[in-house]
Design a protein around this motif. Structure first.
Motif, PDB file in Angstrom:
ATOM      1  N   UNK A   1       9.113  -1.652  -3.801  1.00 20.40           N
ATOM      2  CA  UNK A   1       9.281  -0.624  -4.926  1.00 20.40           C
ATOM      3  C   UNK A   1       7.956  -0.637  -5.775  1.00 20.40           C
ATOM      4  N   UNK A   2       6.816  -0.685  -5.146  1.00 16.66           N
ATOM      5  CA  UNK A   2       5.528  -0.527  -5.746  1.00 16.66           C
ATOM      6  C   UNK A   2       5.154  -1.554  -6.717  1.00 16.66           C
TER       7      UNK A   2
ATOM      8  N   UNK B   1      12.987  -2.736   1.748  1.00 15.19           N
ATOM      9  CA  UNK B   1      11.844  -1.836   0.993  1.00 15.19           C
ATOM     10  C   UNK B   1      10.450  -2.596   1.025  1.00 15.19           C
ATOM     11  N   UNK B   2      10.553  -3.637   1.466  1.00 15.04           N
ATOM     12  CA  UNK B   2       9.500  -4.750   1.193  1.00 15.04           C
ATOM     13  C   UNK B   2       8.351  -4.051   2.280  1.00 15.04           C
ATOM     14  N   UNK B   3       7.000  -3.911   1.815  1.00 13.82           N
ATOM     15  CA  UNK B   3       5.999  -3.635   2.653  1.00 13.82           C
ATOM     16  C   UNK B   3       4.839  -4.553   2.452  1.00 13.82           C
TER      17      UNK B   3
END
Length: 154
Positions: free
Chosen positions: A64-65, A5-7
């Motif tokens: 996750x934001x 989920x890392x961006x």
């Protein structure tokens, strides 16, 4: 990590204070090439120069934001292969949760470079282990107290 989920979010002018706040966390610059916390005016100049640079990319690291740190790539132009030095800062609130390892892995996967350099303080054992876990190898002494680790994309 198939469903990581890392961006990586490219920084913009609105991130000036976030990057500076990271630099001001006690102990965060302990193993930096320059261990002194920059003055805010110096940071503004550095930040604006980096934003305009064609040889630097800086990303916020988010999961996750939640922003957990930043990673910077500085292209090395005198190299025969496309090469960049990678610099990574994880907010201490999120240290020890695998973000550094995941970020390095993500950067290698999503960027179109052949070689990555990491300059790591000889006493920064955690960074040495994280980069080694991403297949970086010790290359040489970079300068006193700092060693160069290199990754070659195949």
């Amino acid at each position: 990590m198939i469903n990581d989920t890392l961006i990586l979010i490219p920084i913009n002018k609105n991130d000036l204070d976030y990057l500076y706040s990271l630099q001001c966390i006690e102990g965060i610059r302990k193993f930096a090439l320059d261990s002194n916390t920059p003055k805010y005016d110096d940071h503004i100049k550095w930040f604006n120069d980096k934003l305009k640079s064609n040889t630097t990319e800086i990303f916020k690291i988010a999961d996750n934001n939640i922003t957990v740190g930043v990673v910077r790539l500085d292209l090395i132009l005198d190299s025969a292969k496309s090469t960049a030095e990678i610099s990574l800062t994880i907010d201490p609130k999120y240290a020890g949760q695998g973000y550094a390892k995941r970020t390095i892995n993500k950067v290698i996967k999503v960027t179109d470079l052949d070689v990555y350099h990491a300059v790591i303080h000889e006493n920064n054992i955690a960074s040495q282990k994280v980069f080694a876990a991403n297949n970086f190898s010790y290359d040489s002494m970079y300068r006193p107290n700092f060693n160069l680790y290199i990754y070659h994309k195949v």
